[in-house]
Scaffold this active site. Structure first.
Site, PDB file in Angstrom:
ATOM      1  N   TYR A  54       1.934   3.154  -1.512  1.00 58.59           N
ATOM      2  CA  TYR A  54       1.695   3.103  -0.060  1.00 58.59           C
ATOM      3  C   TYR A  54       1.299   1.693   0.378  1.00 58.59           C
ATOM      4  CZ  TYR A  54      -3.439   3.086  -0.658  1.00 58.59           C
ATOM      5  OH  TYR A  54      -4.728   2.750  -0.980  1.00 58.59           O
ATOM      6  N   CYS A  55       1.505   1.434   1.668  1.00 58.77           N
ATOM      7  CA  CYS A  55       1.028   0.204   2.311  1.00 58.77           C
ATOM      8  C   CYS A  55       0.337   0.624   3.608  1.00 58.77           C
ATOM      9  CB  CYS A  55       2.166  -0.784   2.539  1.00 58.77           C
ATOM     10  SG  CYS A  55       3.498  -0.183   3.613  1.00 58.77           S
ATOM     11  N   TRP A  56       0.240  -0.261   4.572  1.00 59.95           N
ATOM     12  CA  TRP A  56      -0.503   0.052   5.789  1.00 59.95           C
ATOM     13  C   TRP A  56       0.193   1.105   6.648  1.00 59.95           C
ATOM     14  CZ3 TRP A  56      -4.497   0.972   8.362  1.00 59.95           C
ATOM     15  CH2 TRP A  56      -4.577   0.888   9.755  1.00 59.95           C
TER      16      TRP A  56
ATOM     17  N   SER B 197       5.617  -1.108   1.094  1.00 57.81           N
ATOM     18  CA  SER B 197       5.682  -0.006   0.130  1.00 57.81           C
ATOM     19  C   SER B 197       7.132   0.347  -0.193  1.00 57.81           C
ATOM     20  CB  SER B 197       4.933   1.221   0.664  1.00 57.81           C
ATOM     21  OG  SER B 197       5.487   1.673   1.886  1.00 57.81           O
TER      22      SER B 197
ATOM     23  N   TYR C  37      -1.185   4.086   4.794  1.00 55.63           N
ATOM     24  CA  TYR C  37      -2.645   4.248   4.784  1.00 55.63           C
ATOM     25  C   TYR C  37      -3.167   4.654   6.157  1.00 55.63           C
ATOM     26  CZ  TYR C  37      -7.566   2.771   4.229  1.00 55.63           C
ATOM     27  OH  TYR C  37      -8.935   2.723   4.198  1.00 55.63           O
TER      28      TYR C  37
END
Length: 341
Positions: free
Chosen positions: A91-93, A99, A120
């Protein structure tokens, strides 16, 4: 493949989670248990972000490739170390390019990887929505030194309990940092608490300790704090002598410099004379006197907060011994006799 938050968290019970955001983003807050394999460093992310705003998407993307390209083999090596059964969650933001790019790389290297839809940010929304759920909250109240944490630990053998101070790594008072590990950020505290909250059965009682809005440097989510303030309180009345005995047991074994640091924190609140008396008592190793002086302040402060509650929601109960196990049985029997819910 993109997974919903619910799917992602369910799979994370068995599959390692990789956070590809910068170390600074990760340190501020991350999904509990995640590992950090940052696509970009803090400095690189700042430069790429500035380019995106000032020059445009394509130049920023090329700059990101320039930074990350030489590290691709290291990303894969790190991923292989973390993978279990050759699987990862990423995952990323926002669940976008960072991601997606890393998941593509890991899949190309033979590691089955899935991403979090919405990233996130979606996870944060999810845990806050859990905090918003209607719950049957019971608050255990009592003056400082009443052993509420120990009693809740005993209660947890029979009912749902959430140890807020345990998640905060702090016992709440000016002395609460002593003997505890470093506190998490408020955001990470919310994340850790959120994962625990999601495990709870919303149809059953949830017991919490009475807390201020902040526990040390960590702040409770507004919705949790409001639940505490509006919930019925089982207020246990324990003699000052027992409370002093418990505080001596909890704190007297630590370095006196730490105790003095705590006394210094409440100097203005206890007043100059009491501060001097507490300091002198500490110098003389008179821990009983130190506890007695500081409790005079804390008892008054707690009573002030208690009096702001609705009186019909406060249920007082005398506890006559210093045994958390016995106390938990008395408290639970008393609570069940009230038929509050």
């Amino acid at each position: 493949m993109k997974l919903s938050v619910e799917e992602f968290l369910e799979k994370s019970k068995n599959v390692p989670v990789i956070d590809v955001r910068t170390p600074a983003e990760f340190d501020k807050g991350h999904i509990p248990g995640a590992y950090n394999i940052p696509l970009l460093s803090n400095e690189e992310r700042a430069i790429v972000g500035t380019m995106y705003k000032q020059v445009g998407k394509e130049p920023a993307f090329e700059k990101a490739l320039e930074y990350s390209g030489p590290n691709m083999v290291n990303f894969v090596r790190e991923a292989k170390k973390k993978a279990i059964d050759n699987k990862l969650l990423v995952y990323c933001w926002r669940g976008g390019m960072r991601s997606g790019s890393m998941a593509w790389l890991f899949n190309a290297a033979g590691i089955e990887s899935h991403t979090l839809d919405g990233g996130y940010k979606a996870f944060r929304r999810h845990i806050h929505s859990a905090f918003d759920r209607t719950n049957k909250i019971i608050v255990l109240g009592g003056y400082t030194g009443s052993g509420k944490t120990e009693i809740l630990k005993e209660l947890s053998k029979q009912v749902q309990v959430v140890d807020l101070e345990g998640f905060a790594h702090h016992k709440g008072s000016a002395f609460g940092f002593i003997g505890q590990s470093e506190q998490p950020t408020t955001e990470q505290f919310e994340n850790n608490l959120g994962i625990e909250w999601l495990k709870l059965n919303p149809d059953k009682d949830i017991w919490l300790e009475d807390e201020s809005r902040n526990i040390g440097r960590v702040y409770l989510p507004d919705n949790i704090y409001n639940k505490i303030r509006n919930a019925p309180v089982i207020f246990i009345e324990i003699s000052k002598e027992i409370r002093i005995e418990r505080l001596i047991k909890d704190y007297a074994g630590y370095d006196d410099k730490l105790l003095q640091k705590a006394i210094d924190k409440i100097k203005k609140r206890i007043g100059g004379l009491r501060y001097q008396l507490a300091t002198k008592a500490l110098e003389n190793n008179d821990y009983s006197e130190v506890a007695d002086i500081t409790l005079s302040y804390y008892d008054k402060a707690y009573l002030y907060g208690l009096n702001k509650r609705e009186k019909e929601k406060i249920f007082k109960l005398k506890i006559i011994d210093n045994n958390p196990g016995n106390a938990s049985k008395v408290i639970l029997d008393y609570y069940q006799s009230l038929n509050i819910f």
